[in-house]
Design an enzyme around this catalytic site. Structure first.
Site, PDB file in Angstrom:
ATOM      1  N   LYS A  69      27.880   2.901 121.891  1.00  0.00           N
ATOM      2  CA  LYS A  69      26.609   3.063 123.057  1.00  0.00           C
ATOM      3  C   LYS A  69      26.712   3.721 124.271  1.00  0.00           C
ATOM      4  O   LYS A  69      25.916   4.564 124.678  1.00  0.00           O
ATOM      5  CB  LYS A  69      25.972   1.500 122.918  1.00  0.00           C
ATOM      6  CG  LYS A  69      25.515   0.871 121.835  1.00  0.00           C
ATOM      7  CD  LYS A  69      25.087  -0.663 122.037  1.00  0.00           C
ATOM      8  CE  LYS A  69      24.605  -1.435 120.711  1.00  0.00           C
ATOM      9  NZ  LYS A  69      23.963  -2.638 120.653  1.00  0.00           N
TER      10      LYS A  69
ATOM     11  N   HIS B 111      24.636   2.618  85.226  1.00  0.00           N
ATOM     12  CA  HIS B 111      24.750   4.179  84.915  1.00  0.00           C
ATOM     13  C   HIS B 111      25.164   4.897  86.140  1.00  0.00           C
ATOM     14  O   HIS B 111      24.875   6.221  86.101  1.00  0.00           O
ATOM     15  CB  HIS B 111      23.378   4.648  84.460  1.00  0.00           C
ATOM     16  CG  HIS B 111      22.800   3.961  83.327  1.00  0.00           C
ATOM     17  ND1 HIS B 111      22.831   4.398  82.095  1.00  0.00           N
ATOM     18  CD2 HIS B 111      22.154   2.686  83.360  1.00  0.00           C
ATOM     19  CE1 HIS B 111      22.320   3.448  81.256  1.00  0.00           C
ATOM     20  NE2 HIS B 111      21.891   2.281  82.165  1.00  0.00           N
TER      21      HIS B 111
ATOM     22  N   GLU C 162      28.738  -7.089 110.165  1.00  0.00           N
ATOM     23  CA  GLU C 162      28.746  -6.912 111.493  1.00  0.00           C
ATOM     24  C   GLU C 162      29.399  -8.375 112.057  1.00  0.00           C
ATOM     25  O   GLU C 162      29.947  -8.442 113.183  1.00  0.00           O
ATOM     26  CB  GLU C 162      27.383  -7.051 112.173  1.00  0.00           C
ATOM     27  CG  GLU C 162      27.459  -6.033 113.786  1.00  0.00           C
ATOM     28  CD  GLU C 162      26.080  -5.525 114.124  1.00  0.00           C
ATOM     29  OE1 GLU C 162      24.985  -6.606 113.740  1.00  0.00           O
ATOM     30  OE2 GLU C 162      25.949  -4.578 114.387  1.00  0.00           O
TER      31      GLU C 162
END
Lengths: 457, 457
Positions: free
Chosen positions: B442, B328, B302
């Site tokens: 937003k 793995h 950010e």
């Protein structure tokens, strides 16, 4: 599925047979992605790799791509698994010792379903993957040996992390219960013939289920590796296999308009090799799918991340994100950084435990848009907004819509991504089943341990 | 730190004052990384950005880089936080409603220390970040309102996820306890003057701690945002601030040989802009640091993932890994895929709860190299082997050695990465404190919610 009905408990309700839905529009040119011409040009290759998959999975569990034959061949092995699960289920806690492919699949399904159908009557699964001393102590301090079962899982029977964990768990059981009683708390899943675990099981008469030798660890969630722990905690493993079989049936054609695995493989491959999309971000809008993304990340990275002689290395880097949390963490970078990314959103169409936003009269003037909304509607608005800004930032993206969160849907997802991965490997020209580069690290680990063992080292 | 001694309980033991150690050798040319000439050429820039940081943090909590002044200025605010924490501590469970910067810092420290020093006497912290209906139901079904406190955290006081969570928690408390009693279970951390939460706190006389207005969410773990929940569960928050202050003191010079934050910033910047290392993978070999990596990933992405006019976008993509689990899972791809990666390993020098591998005589012939080993030695061998193969694959890498896992060390880590991030932002020429791209999402969320609210939509 006749197999399912013939052996299922009669009280089991009919399964919801909902299919995954795919929204791939934003992976194509309108979303700055693949062109119709590119996809058409790839069709001969798609036909070729689909034929290879069909050919190499036809021989069932003996086939090279045995992993893709599991949905149809594992139901025959279910009675043995369900019998073992019925025994394990008597314990309150079940510790699964396994790492990578020996844990991520069961962990994915367990975490996806546990919050959806929590039940105090079922045992709890605990996954012990790393050799982290703190985590081990922390876990053992909270469990009682008398009421704890251990399932040790390793394909080779000698994975060092799992051996060390399992030895610690055995000592812990034996110290409390004595060696004879301790053996009644142990189950093993490993190669049917060889390896330390198989030998130990024979020596101590421990119940040990086989892992089909042709099925690699990261493709093994639909074998006893995943099915034993999941069945032990009450997951409907027949529905899981049914879902996988339904997806396999859907993928029986080489037409990417019909076969979703082939379409997704083609899109990922073309976006990487023709459009420079080297990073594939998977971002579910449902907390229970967090561990599913970890399973996918192993499958994708270990299967595809390989050298290609004379060409760019294969495979996109899989990156995990979570909606809406990572809107507050990663989204800024996704929107303004390099155009080297593609996105897979996973959205849930139906939430069983949904509730309305608790908006009292006193707060209505501040949040008028929350009035009458359910929690899932707020999350859905977040998802649609994020997809919109990702699309406007010209990142190709696909949405998988899950009709519900149940074993049948998860089975579809598992088979889907196993197929997408195998198709992609064949398109890149790499073997999606091996992992040649990790051997050196394993050898070095043993060498470093040996050096430490010597006096003065 | 005189501040600490003057107010600390007299019974508190002296802190271990161990410093982080850095092994950066493999970030330089021997490890196919930065050349001495490149670093020397950057020195004027390093001097410049260091001077900016010093200048812009001098005014303390009123400064532009107030986040870097927290280690020295927050101790003055501790009595109020500790008083609130003493009240919260009476509850058995504490739910933290917050997302992104309002949760990741406290979550990182809590998870790092909980397994190291588990205590049944301390309350448990539960982080409620997403609006996921399943997670909320699952959590509330396991808690009792009578013994649960809620800390709602939002800098703006209106973050939609947090508002929705907090409203649900308030309803849940009120339904059981009634509105008057329910207020005694709520604490707020928000802007000192404005926003819905501040207004609600004033209206209902809820205890509400301030977040310094100049400190952004992702840099706020050393304010009440992190310190209140952490102090409530017994974390030594003074040691956390002390550790941060010790690191800040270490970073007081513009010489990258002395100032580790400046060296790391220079190396990351040069590896990205001169060597094409666009992905930075953080891989701790200690399970308790899993959540720390999430905190770092937000801070990094950010702050740095931003457009730069006329140049490549700033910032490397932060990717989380975990040793040895991801050996793995991801290692195959790391070793054979594109050379666009750099690595940060985090290794722990001392494990308090270490135990020897439980290797009975019967298994010694199979695993001779485990004889006499402790768990941490096996993990260390895994770490060194992985670092070796990563280096041989020509990926630049750095190792942070933690002398222990305690609040003082975590404080150093937090201040270190906040400084590295701010330095990097200034080197790239972007503002490390803003997040301009996320606003549109937003707005779209609210628009979609409003549309749904209309009849027929």
């Amino acid at each position: 599925m006749t197999t399912r009905d013939s052996t299922a408990p009669s009280a089991r309700p009919a399964l919801p047979r909902h299919r995954l839905r795919f929204d791939t529009a934003d992976m194509y040119e309108a979303g700055h992605g693949v062109t119709a011409k590119e996809l058409a040009g790839l069709q001969p290759e798609l036909a070729r790799v689909h034929a290879v998959v069909q050919e190499k999975s036809r021989a069932g569990l003996d086939a090279e791509f045995a992993c893709l034959a599991l949905p149809t061949h594992m139901p025959a092995g279910l009675p043995a698994i369900e019998q073992a699960a019925a025994d394990v289920r008597h314990f309150r806690d079940i510790v699964v010792a396994g790492i990578g492919g020996s844990s991520l699949g069961a962990k994915a399904v367990y975490h996806a379903l546990r919050e959806v159908n929590p039940s105090a009557e079922q045992p709890a699964l605990h996954f012990l993957e790393n050799i982290d001393p703190y985590h081990l102590q922390f876990l053992l301090a909270r469990l009682k040996p008398e009421s704890t079962a251990v399932i040790a899982i390793s394909k080779s029977g000698g994975t060092i992390e799992t051996v060390v964990q399992y030895l610690a768990l055995r000592e812990w059981l034996e110290n409390c219960l004595g060696p004879v009683e301790a053996r009644k708390h142990q189950w093993i899943v490993t190669d049917p013939k060889q390896g330390w675990m198989r030998e130990l099981a024979a020596r101590e008469h421990l119940p040990a289920l086989p892992l089909p030798p042709k099925v690699g660890g990261r493709y093994s969630v639909l074998t006893a590796v995943g099915l034993l722990p999941l069945a032990a905690v009450g997951v409907d493993v027949r529905a899981l296999l049914d879902g996988a079989a339904d997806n396999a049936a859907r993928c029986a054609t080489d037409d990417p308009k019909v076969n979703p695995a082939l379409e997704l493989a083609a899109l990922h491959y073309l976006l990487d090799t023709r459009h420079g999309k080297r990073i594939s971000i998977m971002m579910p809008y449902a907390d229970p799918l967090l561990q599913f993304v970890n399973w996918y990340c192993q499958l994708w990275a270990e299967s595809l991340g390989k050298r290609v002689p004379g060409a760019e290395p294969a495979g996109t880097l899989p990156v995990r994100a979570m909606g809406s949390v990572d809107q507050h963490s990663q989204l800024q970078m996704y929107l303004e950084s390099r155009p080297d990314k593609m996105f897979t959103f996973i959205a849930l169409d139906r939430w069983e435990d949904d509730r309305p936003v608790a908006l009292p009269e006193t707060e209505r003037h501040t949040f008028p848009y929350l009035a009458g909304k359910r929690l899932s509607e707020v999350l859905d608005a977040e998802f649609r907004a994020t997809r919109e800004v990702i699309t406007r930032a010209r990142h190709p993206n696909v949405t998988l819509h899950l009709p519900a969160l149940d074993a049948h849907v998860l089975g579809q997802l598992i088979d889907l991504y196993q197929r997408v991965t195998v198709y992609c490997g064949l398109l890149y020209g790499v073997n999606p089943l091996d992992q040649p580069a990790v051997e050196l690290g394993k050898q070095l680990t043993l060498r470093f341990l040996n050096e430490r063992g010597k006096p003065g080292a």
